[in-house]
Scaffold this motif. Sequence first.
Motif, PDB file in Angstrom:
ATOM      1  N   GLY A 188       0.801  -1.170   0.010  1.00 22.95           N
ATOM      2  CA  GLY A 188      -0.028   0.095   0.028  1.00 22.95           C
ATOM      3  C   GLY A 188       0.663   1.499   0.000  1.00 22.95           C
ATOM      4  O   GLY A 188       0.421   2.267   0.332  1.00 22.95           O
ATOM      5  N   GLY A 189       2.092   1.350  -0.374  1.00 25.11           N
ATOM      6  CA  GLY A 189       3.144   2.447  -0.325  1.00 25.11           C
ATOM      7  C   GLY A 189       2.987   2.794  -1.798  1.00 25.11           C
ATOM      8  O   GLY A 189       2.466   2.275  -2.873  1.00 25.11           O
ATOM      9  N   VAL A 231       9.146  -2.642   2.793  1.00 24.97           N
ATOM     10  CA  VAL A 231       8.260  -2.546   3.826  1.00 24.97           C
ATOM     11  C   VAL A 231       8.194  -1.427   4.817  1.00 24.97           C
ATOM     12  O   VAL A 231       7.503  -0.618   5.171  1.00 24.97           O
ATOM     13  N   LEU A 232       9.807  -1.286   5.375  1.00 23.69           N
ATOM     14  CA  LEU A 232       9.838   0.013   6.073  1.00 23.69           C
ATOM     15  C   LEU A 232       9.576   1.068   5.510  1.00 23.69           C
ATOM     16  O   LEU A 232       9.034   2.183   6.212  1.00 23.69           O
ATOM     17  N   ALA A 233      10.137   1.590   4.242  1.00 20.86           N
ATOM     18  CA  ALA A 233       9.546   2.554   3.405  1.00 20.86           C
ATOM     19  C   ALA A 233       8.088   2.661   3.501  1.00 20.86           C
ATOM     20  O   ALA A 233       7.586   3.946   3.495  1.00 20.86           O
ATOM     21  N   VAL A 234       7.183   1.839   3.433  1.00 20.86           N
ATOM     22  CA  VAL A 234       5.613   1.707   3.294  1.00 20.86           C
ATOM     23  C   VAL A 234       5.393   2.461   4.700  1.00 20.86           C
ATOM     24  O   VAL A 234       4.590   3.287   4.557  1.00 20.86           O
ATOM     25  N   TYR A 235       5.867   2.015   5.736  1.00 17.84           N
ATOM     26  CA  TYR A 235       5.199   2.357   7.020  1.00 17.84           C
ATOM     27  C   TYR A 235       5.799   3.925   7.215  1.00 17.84           C
ATOM     28  O   TYR A 235       5.009   4.677   8.032  1.00 17.84           O
ATOM     29  N   VAL A 236       7.090   4.264   6.832  1.00 17.16           N
ATOM     30  CA  VAL A 236       7.647   5.588   6.894  1.00 17.16           C
ATOM     31  C   VAL A 236       6.716   6.439   6.237  1.00 17.16           C
ATOM     32  O   VAL A 236       6.295   7.552   6.580  1.00 17.16           O
ATOM     33  N   LYS A 238       3.384   6.125   5.079  1.00 19.18           N
ATOM     34  CA  LYS A 238       1.980   6.269   5.649  1.00 19.18           C
ATOM     35  C   LYS A 238       2.128   7.048   6.940  1.00 19.18           C
ATOM     36  O   LYS A 238       1.280   7.901   7.332  1.00 19.18           O
ATOM     37  N   TRP A 239       3.129   7.096   7.680  1.00 18.22           N
ATOM     38  CA  TRP A 239       3.265   7.826   9.120  1.00 18.22           C
ATOM     39  C   TRP A 239       3.430   9.312   8.369  1.00 18.22           C
ATOM     40  O   TRP A 239       2.960  10.288   8.927  1.00 18.22           O
TER      41      TRP A 239
END
Length: 502
Positions: A188-189, A231-236, A238-239
């Motif tokens: 979802g990023g 995956v880390l990039a997606v969470y960053v 979204k934040w």
Amino acid sequence: MATEDKNRATAAAILPLVGGAANVSSIAHCMTRLRLGLHDRSLVDDEALKAVPAVMGVVEDDTYQIVLGPGTVARVTPEFEQLVEEGRASEAPAARTAEELAGKGAALKAQQKAKNATPFKLFLRRIANIFVPLIPALIGCGIIAGLNGLLVNLGWLTSVTPALAAMASGFMALIAVFVGYNTAKEFGGTPILGGAVAAIIVFPGVANIDAFGQTLSPGQGGVLGALGAAVLAVYVEKWCRRWVPEALDVLVTPTLTVLISGLVTIFGLMYVAGEVSSAIGTFADWLLSTGGAGAGFLLGGFFLPLVMLGLHQALIPIHTTLIEQQGFTVLLPILAMAGAGQVGAAAAVYLRLPRNESIRKTIRSAMPAGLLGVGEPLIYGVSLPLGRPFVTACVGGAFGGGFVGLFNQLGDSVGSTAIGPSGWALFPLLDGNHGLGSTIAIYAGGLLVGYVAGFVATYFFGFSKALLAEFNVSQEPVPSTVAATGPAAPSGGTSAKEPAGV
């Protein structure tokens, strides 16, 4: 033109049987299957679909999957997409009922999804969605690599082989970027940001960076590092979307996503993923060098059940990691023996049911695909509905896997330069440590053992008296368990074979 007409005719035959254009919410395809999202599952005519000449079977999963076979599905899908677009345009008033259709089918759809919606299976499905789109490139580059190796060994076309080497190696050199792109898309990023962060892993300049007391090397961490970084990039990202003001979002969010994820990747993920990747390669080598025959027996015997449970998807990143490290995966030729056991079992069923022309016709039509590694028609049309022959097919796969594993234990590594095909289709992708001739001979021997063991086990132990009496007089098709139980088989594949097809 005739081929295009045939593909369009197949698409035209399928569309009304899945409820028409208004009932289709999404369209995708993998190696062998047309995957459809449907508003109302009850509008699908399963039996009529199975009767379409080009349809090998149907599978109920998170999407409705129509098995068309490799090559065919890639040609039918664009025609199907065009027909759906045309249908929606000509049925504009009906399109307004889409929400009503979705409401009617919601309960049934939820019931079907619940069978395969465990967190673990959903995670594996996401992993498969990341790697399955890469399989065509892996196959193409793998075959070119095999051709190049053959020409180099023979000393032929020396002016062409450097170009072939570049073609074969270019994709693998940048595979981390594609994994990062697909990972961000799946989670979802923004896909390009996932690719940008993963590109750090293969950038030659990382050789100038020290982390954990050692100098990094380009490609360290491989696809596992790329997956983690994306995956880390997606969470960053979204934040950032939640906290960064909209006026600054276009500048701040991409910058912070790449900066934060990139620093963590360089000073953490590359090292950790590199250690994990090395451990995977070391473990695979140890497993087959010390317990090759036993390990091969277990892997070949349990692969078909893994496919049925959807758990084979967990092996996709392992295969890719081994290909990155060693140039080939030693696991796939062993797992491919499951398909050999399936072929042998089907041949035994053919002889044991001489009066059941319906089943024999299914076997005759599905056997060529089975020999080429496309196992779904034989699994879902023959062995699984009958029950015992599915178990005896696994026995054949176990003996074939044990044969290939034994030679790995003796020092003759047999591997595949790509994931996806199996059966005879795997021959152009074979590679090993003792020459192509030896590798081909061992793999061919494994197939032969799998065929014979699957045949013998099924012929003598695949039928109870009651089962034999029931099906040796019936002319009706074997009642398919697919729609009732909805066994999952990815993508691919598999498949395999999807990946690691059967």
